[in-house]
Design a protein around this motif. Structure first.
Motif, short mmCIF file in Angstrom:
data_model
loop_
_atom_site.label_atom_id
_atom_site.label_comp_id
_atom_site.label_asym_id
_atom_site.label_seq_id
_atom_site.Cartn_x
_atom_site.Cartn_y
_atom_site.Cartn_z
N ALA A 16 0.91 -1.23 0.03
CA ALA A 16 0.24 0.12 -0.04
C ALA A 16 0.93 1.22 -0.04
N LEU A 17 1.99 1.18 0.76
CA LEU A 17 2.87 2.48 0.72
C LEU A 17 3.45 2.62 -0.53
N ALA A 18 3.93 1.45 -1.36
CA ALA A 18 4.55 1.74 -2.43
C ALA A 18 3.49 2.22 -3.70
N GLY A 19 2.07 1.75 -3.51
CA GLY A 19 0.87 2.34 -4.41
C GLY A 19 1.02 3.80 -4.10
N TYR A 20 0.78 4.12 -2.77
CA TYR A 20 0.63 5.63 -2.43
C TYR A 20 1.86 6.28 -3.23
N ILE A 21 2.95 5.88 -2.95
CA ILE A 21 4.17 6.66 -3.55
C ILE A 21 3.98 6.92 -5.27
N ASP A 22 3.73 5.40 -5.77
CA ASP A 22 3.77 5.45 -6.99
C ASP A 22 2.32 6.27 -7.75
N GLY A 23 1.26 6.63 -7.10
CA GLY A 23 0.40 7.24 -7.29
C GLY A 23 0.75 8.72 -7.75
N ILE A 24 1.43 9.08 -6.49
CA ILE A 24 2.11 10.51 -6.38
C ILE A 24 3.25 10.78 -7.58
N GLY A 25 3.95 9.55 -7.58
CA GLY A 25 5.09 9.78 -8.65
C GLY A 25 4.65 9.91 -10.07
N PHE A 26 3.42 9.07 -10.42
CA PHE A 26 3.15 8.92 -11.73
C PHE A 26 2.51 10.15 -12.11
N LEU A 27 1.61 10.94 -11.23
CA LEU A 27 1.14 12.38 -11.50
C LEU A 27 1.86 13.39 -11.79
N HIS A 28 3.01 13.25 -10.92
CA HIS A 28 3.86 14.44 -10.92
C HIS A 28 4.96 14.29 -12.22
N LEU A 29 5.19 13.21 -12.61
CA LEU A 29 6.22 12.83 -13.52
C LEU A 29 5.32 12.74 -14.98
#
Length: 211
Positions: A16-29
């Motif tokens: 869940a932590l990884a998904g949370y971070i990947d959601g943030i990163g995907f939008l930012h990048l």
């Protein structure tokens, strides 16, 4: 590795932590990933085919950083010190906190680099001597396991053995949903919550006497 309730709970929390971070990163990048390197590898290949050298280079940098983080995580858990998994999670929390601080002072590229290193690092939590461990920042393998274990159940094997891998997938989806919502609210400052969770998990593992 998904053989006890404690391991399942820890693995799902980290997924869940990884998904949370990947959601943030995907939008930012704008479509690249900070933990899903299969996706970045495909984007790199497509960018090369389209002669979009900048996008290809960006994807490659993310891949290299992720591999470096995975190597660093392996060095920690394969060492001889006590509480290796705890120290790995503390290191992940420190990297995520550093990313939030980098964003605060206007260094977004450095923030992304710290995040990708942290995601590579996380995959070593369940690593064992001589093995690759359990992937926590991507769930293709977990979904393959779901299919395989469903087939096993249909042919007389364990009826519910597929459930832990499905929970791992569901945790990543839930985390990415929360990450996307948090990014729209706080931008990269939302990474502070992930840093706090990683630290809390490290403290919990130390309290439980995990190696």
């Amino acid at each position: 590795m998904l053989d006890t309730r404690r391991n399942i709970a820890l693995a799902c929390s980290l997924s869940a932590l990884a998904g949370y971070i990947d959601g943030i990163g995907f939008l930012h990048l704008g479509g690249l990933f900070v933990s899903f390197m299969s996706g970045n590898s495909t984007r790199m290949g497509v960018s090369l085919a389209e002669a979009n050298w900048l996008n290809a280079a960006n994807a490659l940098v993310l891949i290299v950083l992720f591999v470096a983080g995975a190597a660093a995580g392996s060095l920690i858990v394969l060492g001889r010190g006590a509480y290796r998994q705890t120290w790995l999670l503390v290191a992940e929390a420190a990297l995520l906190a550093a990313a939030a601080l980098f964003h605060h002072v206007g260094y977004s590229a450095s923030a992304i680099a710290a995040i990708v290193l942290a995601m590579g690092l996380e995959n070593a939590v369940f690593q064992i001597e001589g093995g690759a461990g359990l992937g926590l920042t991507y769930v293709t393998g977990a979904l393959v396991k779901v299919g395989q274990l469903v087939a096993t159940a249909l042919t007389g094997g364990g009826r519910w053995a597929w459930v832990p891998n499905l929970l791992l997938w569901a945790a990543l989806v839930a985390g990415s949903t929360c990450g996307a919502l948090a990014y729209h609210w706080l931008n990269l400052a939302a990474v502070w919550f992930a840093a706090a969770l990683a630290l809390a998990l490290g403290v919990a593992m130390a309290g439980a006497g995990r190696a």
